[in-house]
Design a protein around this motif. Sequence first.
Motif, PDB file in Angstrom:
ATOM      1  N   GLY A 153      35.928  50.309  46.627  1.00 30.30           N
ATOM      2  CA  GLY A 153      35.850  49.330  47.704  1.00 30.30           C
ATOM      3  C   GLY A 153      36.496  49.771  48.994  1.00 30.30           C
ATOM      4  N   TYR A 154      36.845  51.048  49.087  1.00 37.54           N
ATOM      5  CA  TYR A 154      37.468  51.615  50.292  1.00 37.54           C
ATOM      6  C   TYR A 154      36.377  52.399  51.008  1.00 37.54           C
ATOM      7  CZ  TYR A 154      41.058  54.241  52.978  1.00 37.54           C
ATOM      8  OH  TYR A 154      41.831  54.803  53.970  1.00 37.54           O
ATOM      9  N   GLY A 155      35.794  51.818  52.060  1.00 45.04           N
ATOM     10  CA  GLY A 155      34.618  52.363  52.709  1.00 45.04           C
ATOM     11  C   GLY A 155      34.786  53.787  53.196  1.00 45.04           C
ATOM     12  N   ALA A 156      33.744  54.606  52.992  1.00 44.16           N
ATOM     13  CA  ALA A 156      33.790  56.002  53.409  1.00 44.16           C
ATOM     14  C   ALA A 156      33.984  56.142  54.909  1.00 44.16           C
ATOM     15  CB  ALA A 156      32.506  56.715  52.979  1.00 44.16           C
ATOM     16  N   VAL A 157      33.509  55.165  55.691  1.00 43.64           N
ATOM     17  CA  VAL A 157      33.618  55.263  57.154  1.00 43.64           C
ATOM     18  C   VAL A 157      35.061  55.173  57.629  1.00 43.64           C
ATOM     19  CG1 VAL A 157      31.304  54.394  57.618  1.00 43.64           C
ATOM     20  CG2 VAL A 157      33.200  52.778  57.392  1.00 43.64           C
ATOM     21  N   TRP A 158      35.949  54.692  56.774  1.00 43.37           N
ATOM     22  CA  TRP A 158      37.362  54.557  57.160  1.00 43.37           C
ATOM     23  C   TRP A 158      38.238  55.631  56.528  1.00 43.37           C
ATOM     24  CZ3 TRP A 158      37.735  51.546  61.120  1.00 43.37           C
ATOM     25  CH2 TRP A 158      36.881  50.460  61.261  1.00 43.37           C
ATOM     26  N   ARG A 159      37.662  56.508  55.741  1.00 42.60           N
ATOM     27  CA  ARG A 159      38.448  57.512  55.027  1.00 42.60           C
ATOM     28  C   ARG A 159      38.441  58.836  55.775  1.00 42.60           C
ATOM     29  NH1 ARG A 159      38.334  55.711  49.098  1.00 42.60           N
ATOM     30  NH2 ARG A 159      39.266  57.729  48.636  1.00 42.60           N
ATOM     31  N   SER A 160      39.442  59.645  55.506  1.00 47.38           N
ATOM     32  CA  SER A 160      39.505  61.024  56.012  1.00 47.38           C
ATOM     33  C   SER A 160      40.003  61.900  54.876  1.00 47.38           C
ATOM     34  CB  SER A 160      40.440  61.111  57.226  1.00 47.38           C
ATOM     35  OG  SER A 160      39.954  60.352  58.304  1.00 47.38           O
ATOM     36  N   ASP A 161      39.168  62.054  53.860  1.00 45.93           N
ATOM     37  CA  ASP A 161      39.567  62.811  52.680  1.00 45.93           C
ATOM     38  C   ASP A 161      38.349  63.537  52.120  1.00 45.93           C
ATOM     39  OD1 ASP A 161      38.067  60.801  51.512  1.00 45.93           O
ATOM     40  OD2 ASP A 161      39.766  59.783  50.595  1.00 45.93           O
ATOM     41  N   ALA A 162      38.525  64.141  50.968  1.00 42.70           N
ATOM     42  CA  ALA A 162      37.452  64.924  50.366  1.00 42.70           C
ATOM     43  C   ALA A 162      36.246  64.071  50.008  1.00 42.70           C
ATOM     44  CB  ALA A 162      37.979  65.639  49.117  1.00 42.70           C
ATOM     45  N   TRP A 163      36.463  62.813  49.611  1.00 45.25           N
ATOM     46  CA  TRP A 163      35.348  61.948  49.268  1.00 45.25           C
ATOM     47  C   TRP A 163      34.481  61.685  50.489  1.00 45.25           C
ATOM     48  CZ3 TRP A 163      33.904  61.517  44.551  1.00 45.25           C
ATOM     49  CH2 TRP A 163      34.830  61.527  43.509  1.00 45.25           C
ATOM     50  N   ASP A 164      35.109  61.406  51.606  1.00 45.84           N
ATOM     51  CA  ASP A 164      34.363  61.174  52.842  1.00 45.84           C
ATOM     52  C   ASP A 164      33.533  62.403  53.209  1.00 45.84           C
ATOM     53  OD1 ASP A 164      33.584  60.173  55.384  1.00 45.84           O
ATOM     54  OD2 ASP A 164      35.257  61.232  56.289  1.00 45.84           O
ATOM     55  N   VAL A 165      34.156  63.581  53.141  1.00 43.10           N
ATOM     56  CA  VAL A 165      33.443  64.817  53.481  1.00 43.10           C
ATOM     57  C   VAL A 165      32.263  65.042  52.533  1.00 43.10           C
ATOM     58  CG1 VAL A 165      33.657  67.334  53.620  1.00 43.10           C
ATOM     59  CG2 VAL A 165      35.480  65.879  54.520  1.00 43.10           C
ATOM     60  N   THR A 166      32.471  64.785  51.250  1.00 40.58           N
ATOM     61  CA  THR A 166      31.409  64.977  50.262  1.00 40.58           C
ATOM     62  C   THR A 166      30.209  64.077  50.544  1.00 40.58           C
ATOM     63  OG1 THR A 166      33.021  65.595  48.573  1.00 40.58           O
ATOM     64  CG2 THR A 166      30.842  64.877  47.811  1.00 40.58           C
ATOM     65  N   LEU A 167      30.476  62.810  50.845  1.00 38.76           N
ATOM     66  CA  LEU A 167      29.379  61.882  51.106  1.00 38.76           C
ATOM     67  C   LEU A 167      28.679  62.206  52.422  1.00 38.76           C
ATOM     68  CD1 LEU A 167      30.973  58.530  49.876  1.00 38.76           C
ATOM     69  CD2 LEU A 167      29.324  60.000  48.705  1.00 38.76           C
ATOM     70  N   LEU A 168      29.429  62.630  53.429  1.00 38.44           N
ATOM     71  CA  LEU A 168      28.801  63.057  54.675  1.00 38.44           C
ATOM     72  C   LEU A 168      27.901  64.270  54.444  1.00 38.44           C
ATOM     73  CD1 LEU A 168      31.699  62.679  57.283  1.00 38.44           C
ATOM     74  CD2 LEU A 168      29.544  61.426  57.253  1.00 38.44           C
ATOM     75  N   ALA A 169      28.361  65.194  53.617  1.00 38.26           N
ATOM     76  CA  ALA A 169      27.546  66.375  53.309  1.00 38.26           C
ATOM     77  C   ALA A 169      26.264  65.973  52.593  1.00 38.26           C
ATOM     78  CB  ALA A 169      28.350  67.359  52.458  1.00 38.26           C
ATOM     79  N   LEU A 170      26.354  65.022  51.670  1.00 37.43           N
ATOM     80  CA  LEU A 170      25.164  64.558  50.967  1.00 37.43           C
ATOM     81  C   LEU A 170      24.188  63.897  51.930  1.00 37.43           C
ATOM     82  CD1 LEU A 170      23.555  64.024  48.406  1.00 37.43           C
ATOM     83  CD2 LEU A 170      24.984  61.996  48.002  1.00 37.43           C
ATOM     84  N   GLN A 171      24.704  63.065  52.822  1.00 41.04           N
ATOM     85  CA  GLN A 171      23.835  62.443  53.818  1.00 41.04           C
ATOM     86  C   GLN A 171      23.187  63.496  54.710  1.00 41.04           C
ATOM     87  OE1 GLN A 171      26.437  59.611  55.786  1.00 41.04           O
ATOM     88  NE2 GLN A 171      25.754  57.934  54.483  1.00 41.04           N
ATOM     89  N   ALA A 172      23.949  64.528  55.078  1.00 36.42           N
ATOM     90  CA  ALA A 172      23.412  65.588  55.928  1.00 36.42           C
ATOM     91  C   ALA A 172      22.274  66.334  55.230  1.00 36.42           C
ATOM     92  CB  ALA A 172      24.525  66.555  56.324  1.00 36.42           C
TER      93      ALA A 172
END
Length: 623
Positions: free
Chosen positions: A139-158
């Motif tokens: 429940g901790y939105g990726a748009v507010w994170r600055s960690d490996a999970w955020d980077v991973t999901l951004l890479a998947l979207q890319a």
Amino acid sequence: MRRLSLSLTGIVAAWLLIDLWRLWTPSLITLFGRAAETPPEIMGAYALLVMALPLAVVVFVRRAAPVFAAWLLVAAFAVRLLLRMNPDGGDVQLYGSSLGVVLTASALCLAAGSLGRTLVPSVFLGVLLSAATHAMLGGYGAVWRSDAWDVTLLALQAVLLVFAVRTADLAPREPVSPRTALLLPPTLLLVLLALGDIGRSSTVETVWGPVVAVLGCGAAAVVALLPAPRRRPWISAVLFVSSIALSLLGEITWNGFAGSLPPWTLLAFLVGPAAAARLLLHSGPGRSPRGTALAAGLGSVLWAVLFFAYYAGYDLGYRADVALVAASVLVAGWMLAYRPGGPVSAAQVRASERRMDDSGGPAVAGVAIGAVAAAVLALVGPFATVPASSSTAQGDDLTVAAYNLRMGYGIDGRFDPVAVAAEIRGTGAQVVLLSEVDRGWLLNGGQDELAILARMLGMRAVFGPAADPVWGDAILTGLPVGDASSVKYPMFDALTGAGVTMATVDWNGTPVRVLATHLQPDGNETNATERAAQVFADQLGAGDGPVVGGGDLNTTPGSDAWNALLSTGAEDALAGIRPAPTSPADAPKEEIDHLLVAGLTVVDAKVVPSQLSDHLMIVTTLR
């Protein structure tokens, strides 16, 4: 390959749009709206402008433009990356997220004219990816994170975006009906608010609630690939409206907590999204890609109208949840009213009845199953767990804090639970009384703030619903806790509901009652706060033994409401440091946050300077 690849535009558009909504809607409320300081009609006008601009884009693009839509997504993704690098929130966050929403919504509207039969399943697959990853992140939105999970999901979207761009120049398909395109955005909002909300489902059951919500979104992606219904979808219509009503209106007193959602609400999360998807398929094929795209643009405007109608209910005093149920009835009714018009060729009929394997179904279903499996593993395994501090140590002193969190958003409009948890941890508080706790409103980004803080602090959480099942008051504690319950106050003309959340903690063998509340300010009745304060005073004075209660009381020392609270015999824990203004946090002037104590001795008290909320945290040490 062609059909599935082209639908990647819809998948990325839906997933990215939900991400940007998680950033934009709380920015709209906390930065533009300044937490209800800006008149709701002005904020609504701005939201309408943002969501109407995609219609203007479609008006100026005079033909099916799948390639242009894909490049709009690239631009929106670039905005998303730039916002990630913005550490200060503020106007950059507000207007940057607004731009991202305009670009992504425009792309989805343009794509609606060219995605054909895969429009609805591709959008619901995007919803599934959003829900699954949000559940996986606790429940901790990726748009507010600055960690490996955020980077991973951004890479998947890319990666998905690259393939969407590479395949965007394939021949466009026969468009869906303008009716489907028009109703898709408001239906998507209804699903996100009531049926695919991870935080809302977690209030029903902490682990399996989100799993069921993700399964429901997965079911929607799969059933949207089945042949379109040939008759009026009465079953889908009834299930859709019933699911919305059950999720929003099914509040009862459950396990001692008033205003809670009962376990059978999970049925709504399981079947509601699939019913919505099937309902949208009923209107059959369209004739003009441009007409379908224009209808989707008008649907974007309807999204803003529905969004404002829901939010304004909490400012203007009408039942916002009833407004959403009424909207679901209108959506279902209009889809049921569909009649095929004009000549329809046999080829068109066959196209509307193609089965899963003709629309890339097995591959999409495989992705859906994989996403659901990932969410289940994340929720029952270690992936969503945030490293927590050690359990609270018991000593000679009991430290209690009270904090109005403003849904987790600071003065700069940023959601930063890591900083909030560090601030609470720094006080050494064994008990924290929280006001304005949000567990999943899409209006506030859909963050489960309480679960996030509980994990980060290694504390137990007790939540009491107030305005609705996902917004209220809470108690965090590292001490043994029992006898937890909550009650709601009468409305007393307050526009937002209020209540009191109660529990008993064991402090060195001594049971101490703790109460968290948020008294609402006066509405049209000038004594509304005083009347609510009297109800809180009755709870504060009930029972024997030590008691600590407080929160954002919207009450100043010396007022009638204040005197009603002190009439219980409770002591003002901040008396030794007054004046002790706590609001607004960036220029404190008002003394409206308080802690009241009975049966214990106040050793120390302080106000903690910070801008992580619009209120300051107060702390007292007791013996």
